[in-house]
Design an enzyme around this catalytic site. Structure first.
Site, PDB file in Angstrom:
ATOM      1  N   ASP A 193       2.147  -1.511   2.660  1.00 52.17           N
ATOM      2  CA  ASP A 193       3.225  -0.997   1.826  1.00 52.17           C
ATOM      3  C   ASP A 193       2.890   0.475   1.566  1.00 52.17           C
ATOM      4  O   ASP A 193       1.720   0.883   1.665  1.00 52.17           O
ATOM      5  CB  ASP A 193       3.285  -1.795   0.523  1.00 52.17           C
ATOM      6  N   ASP A 248       4.191   3.035  -1.297  1.00 54.42           N
ATOM      7  CA  ASP A 248       3.947   3.461  -2.678  1.00 54.42           C
ATOM      8  C   ASP A 248       3.012   2.481  -3.381  1.00 54.42           C
ATOM      9  O   ASP A 248       3.311   1.288  -3.483  1.00 54.42           O
ATOM     10  CB  ASP A 248       5.264   3.539  -3.450  1.00 54.42           C
TER      11      ASP A 248
END
Length: 223
Positions: A9, A11
Site C-alpha cells: 500500500d 500511504d
C-alpha cells in the site's frame, strides 16, 4: 509456494505522505485566520481520505454547505504539492534494497488516484524501480475488493500465493486475503486510534519496515 513479489500500500505503508497532507490543511486554516490544529488530528484521519481530513481540520461535517468547496480546494492544492515533503518511511529504503538483492520484485497497490500516485513515485525516483502501480483508475472496485491485487498479480504474471501484500488498513488485509496473497499489517502507518492491526487477521503484524526482513527471510527459506 516460493515468494516472488512484495506489494505495498502507498500511504502509511511504503511512504510517509502525512507531512504534505498536514502542510496543506494547516495552510488552509492559516489563510482563513483560523489557528492551527494538532498535526496528529489530521494524521489520524488520513486513511479516510480528503473528506475525513478536511472534516477533522475544520471541525465540519461533510453535510455543511461550504464543505465541498473546502474538499475540492484541498485536492487542488494536493495536486500541485503532493510530493514536497513525502518520503519513504525510515528503514523502507533498506528493505527495498534487500528485496531487490533477493531477486524479488515489488510494486504498489493503492487507493490513491493515479494523478497523485504517479507524480509521487516519479518525484521519489521509485517509479522506475516499482514493477507495477495499481490505482483506483485501473479497476472497477478499489480495496477492500480483491480486484486491484488480482490485477497486479495478473500484470506480473504471478500466482497470488507467491505474493506478500503489506498494508496499514483493514481494507488492505481484506483485499489481500480475498485475492489469495499472503498479508502483513504494519503498526507504524496511519491507523485510527480506535483501530488495532492485531484484529485484522493478517498473516503477520510488524512495528517497523525492517521487521519485514525477517518475514521475507522466513518466506524464502520455507519454499
Amino acid at each position: 509456494m516460493r515468494l516472488r513479489a512484495v506489494l505495498f500500500d502507498m500511504d502509511g505503508t511504503l511512504l510517509d505522505t502525512a507531512p504534505d497532507f498536514i502542510a496543506i490543511c494547516q495552510a488552509m486554516l492559516a489563510e482563513r485566520g483560523f489557528p492551527a490544529v494538532e498535526d496528529k488530528l489530521i494524521r489520524d484521519e488520513i486513511s479516510g481520505g480528503a473528506r475525513a481530513m478536511v472534516s477533522a481540520t475544520f471541525a465540519m461535517p461533510p453535510s455543511e454547505p461550504e464543505f465541498e468547496a473546502l474538499r475540492l480546494e484541498f485536492l487542488e492544492r494536493y495536486q500541485k504539492d503532493c510530493a514536497v515533503h513525502s518520503k519513504l518511511f525510515d528503514g523502507m529504503a533498506e528493505l527495498l534494497a534487500d528485496i531487490e538483492k533477493s531477486n524479488l520484485i515489488w510494486g504498489v497497490v493503492t487507493n490513491k488516484p493515479v494523478r497523485f500516485a504517479q507524480p509521487i513515485m516519479e518525484q521519489l525516483k521509485l517509479a522506475e524501480r516499482s514493477a507495477v502501480l495499481i490505482c483506483p483508475d485501473h479497476v472497477t472496485k478499489s480495496k477492500p475488493d480483491p480486484e486491484p491485487l488480482l490485477l497486479a498479480c495478473k500484470m506480473l504474471d504471478l500466482d497470488p500465493a507467491s505474493v506478500l501484500f503489506v498494508g496499514d488498513d483493514l481494507r488492505d488485509i481484506e483485499s489481500g486475503r480475498d485475492a489469495g496473497t499472503r498479508t502483513a499489517a504494519v503498526r507504524y502507518g496511519y491507523i485510527h486510534p480506535h483501530d488495532n492491526p492485531d484484529h485484522w487477521g493478517a498473516d503477520v503484524v510488524v512495528n517497523h519496515p525492517l521487521e519485514l526482513r525477517r518475514v521475507l527471510d522466513n518466506a524464502l527459506c520455507s519454499c
